[in-house]
Design a protein around this motif. Sequence first.
Motif, PDB file in Angstrom:
ATOM      1  N   UNK A  26     -47.716  23.409   9.179  1.00 34.81           N
ATOM      2  CA  UNK A  26     -46.315  23.219   8.702  1.00 34.81           C
ATOM      3  C   UNK A  26     -45.365  24.154   9.659  1.00 34.81           C
ATOM      4  N   UNK A  27     -45.988  25.180  10.370  1.00 34.70           N
ATOM      5  CA  UNK A  27     -45.150  25.727  11.339  1.00 34.70           C
ATOM      6  C   UNK A  27     -45.081  24.973  12.433  1.00 34.70           C
ATOM      7  N   UNK A  28     -45.719  24.344  12.980  1.00 40.78           N
ATOM      8  CA  UNK A  28     -45.670  23.142  13.990  1.00 40.78           C
ATOM      9  C   UNK A  28     -44.641  22.120  13.800  1.00 40.78           C
ATOM     10  N   UNK A  29     -44.831  21.587  12.420  1.00 48.09           N
ATOM     11  CA  UNK A  29     -43.852  20.490  12.089  1.00 48.09           C
ATOM     12  C   UNK A  29     -42.504  21.185  11.868  1.00 48.09           C
ATOM     13  N   UNK A  30     -42.321  22.196  11.421  1.00 45.80           N
ATOM     14  CA  UNK A  30     -41.015  23.096  11.320  1.00 45.80           C
ATOM     15  C   UNK A  30     -40.451  23.213  12.683  1.00 45.80           C
ATOM     16  N   UNK A  31     -41.241  23.419  13.743  1.00 44.72           N
ATOM     17  CA  UNK A  31     -40.515  23.409  15.210  1.00 44.72           C
ATOM     18  C   UNK A  31     -40.188  22.169  15.521  1.00 44.72           C
ATOM     19  N   UNK A  32     -40.951  21.296  15.406  1.00 48.86           N
ATOM     20  CA  UNK A  32     -40.549  19.902  15.771  1.00 48.86           C
ATOM     21  C   UNK A  32     -39.449  19.200  15.186  1.00 48.86           C
ATOM     22  N   UNK A  33     -39.227  19.656  13.992  1.00 50.20           N
ATOM     23  CA  UNK A  33     -38.171  19.209  12.978  1.00 50.20           C
ATOM     24  C   UNK A  33     -36.844  20.025  13.492  1.00 50.20           C
ATOM     25  N   UNK A  34     -36.941  20.877  14.722  1.00 54.28           N
ATOM     26  CA  UNK A  34     -35.699  21.628  14.974  1.00 54.28           C
ATOM     27  C   UNK A  34     -35.214  22.616  14.004  1.00 54.28           C
TER      28      UNK A  34
ATOM     29  N   UNK B 172     -33.656  31.283 -10.389  1.00 53.07           N
ATOM     30  CA  UNK B 172     -32.346  31.665 -11.285  1.00 53.07           C
ATOM     31  C   UNK B 172     -31.333  30.501 -11.166  1.00 53.07           C
ATOM     32  N   UNK B 173     -31.383  29.603 -10.334  1.00 54.65           N
ATOM     33  CA  UNK B 173     -30.658  28.587 -10.057  1.00 54.65           C
ATOM     34  C   UNK B 173     -31.033  27.381 -10.477  1.00 54.65           C
ATOM     35  N   UNK B 174     -30.107  26.665 -11.172  1.00 50.03           N
ATOM     36  CA  UNK B 174     -30.477  25.109 -11.501  1.00 50.03           C
ATOM     37  C   UNK B 174     -31.115  24.105 -10.370  1.00 50.03           C
ATOM     38  N   UNK B 175     -30.358  24.290  -9.175  1.00 53.02           N
ATOM     39  CA  UNK B 175     -30.518  23.479  -8.156  1.00 53.02           C
ATOM     40  C   UNK B 175     -31.822  24.011  -7.457  1.00 53.02           C
ATOM     41  N   UNK B 176     -32.643  23.087  -6.939  1.00 53.31           N
ATOM     42  CA  UNK B 176     -34.073  23.106  -6.413  1.00 53.31           C
ATOM     43  C   UNK B 176     -33.881  22.835  -5.103  1.00 53.31           C
ATOM     44  N   UNK B 177     -33.147  22.604  -4.120  1.00 49.36           N
ATOM     45  CA  UNK B 177     -33.397  22.311  -2.830  1.00 49.36           C
ATOM     46  C   UNK B 177     -32.701  23.501  -1.804  1.00 49.36           C
ATOM     47  N   UNK B 178     -33.532  23.881  -1.163  1.00 52.87           N
ATOM     48  CA  UNK B 178     -33.593  25.012  -0.265  1.00 52.87           C
ATOM     49  C   UNK B 178     -33.813  24.625   1.178  1.00 52.87           C
ATOM     50  N   UNK B 179     -33.133  25.223   2.133  1.00 51.47           N
ATOM     51  CA  UNK B 179     -33.124  25.323   3.504  1.00 51.47           C
ATOM     52  C   UNK B 179     -34.114  26.216   4.061  1.00 51.47           C
ATOM     53  N   UNK B 180     -35.138  26.034   4.762  1.00 51.49           N
ATOM     54  CA  UNK B 180     -36.076  27.093   5.359  1.00 51.49           C
ATOM     55  C   UNK B 180     -35.642  27.291   6.585  1.00 51.49           C
ATOM     56  N   UNK B 181     -35.383  28.819   6.718  1.00 53.50           N
ATOM     57  CA  UNK B 181     -34.601  29.051   7.980  1.00 53.50           C
ATOM     58  C   UNK B 181     -35.635  29.904   8.972  1.00 53.50           C
ATOM     59  N   UNK B 182     -36.766  30.341   8.353  1.00 52.69           N
ATOM     60  CA  UNK B 182     -37.857  30.782   9.637  1.00 52.69           C
ATOM     61  C   UNK B 182     -39.318  30.526   9.123  1.00 52.69           C
ATOM     62  N   UNK B 183     -39.968  31.000   9.982  1.00 55.09           N
ATOM     63  CA  UNK B 183     -41.374  30.888   9.673  1.00 55.09           C
ATOM     64  C   UNK B 183     -41.731  31.679   8.508  1.00 55.09           C
ATOM     65  N   UNK B 184     -41.416  32.870   8.369  1.00 56.82           N
ATOM     66  CA  UNK B 184     -41.714  33.755   7.197  1.00 56.82           C
ATOM     67  C   UNK B 184     -41.571  33.030   5.718  1.00 56.82           C
TER      68      UNK B 184
END
Length: 140
Positions: free
Chosen positions: A71-79, A115-127
């Motif tokens: 997933x980290x490799x894919x994260x970097x491929x997806x910029x 705590x929020x009704x929405x469920x789509x989050x942007x992943x900003x780092x490897x952590x």
Amino acid sequence: MKLTLATDEEINKLHSKFKKFNINLIDEPSKLYNHIGIMDVFNRVLTEEEASGLLGRNHNLKYGAKFISTFISLFHLAENEVYVHLNKGLDKPGLKYVLNCLNRGEANLFRKLFSNKKGIYKIGDEEALTFLTNLSVNEL
């Protein structure tokens, strides 16, 4: 850890590109997604008996580092343009169970996510990516 709620603009962009987020509901997912597959360590389809004996929490823990690495490799491929859609259908006993399995900082983050009704989050780092992957690896 950088994990932020996707903006309405980002969500609209994702919906216009992918239509649906559950690929099992799409007739021809390969027309919308570049990569579709199952992460598997076996070179063949297991029988039901083999699967019940070989798969489960211990299997996931054994290969968890490889899942994270992928997933980290894919994260970097997806910029770093990676989003996650969280299913927020946990009942109170399920939520309590998950929180008991996490350390204090992770539990606080998990509470904020739910705590929020929405469920789509942007992943900003490897952590953040590692945290979310570990939830799956640990079947939480």
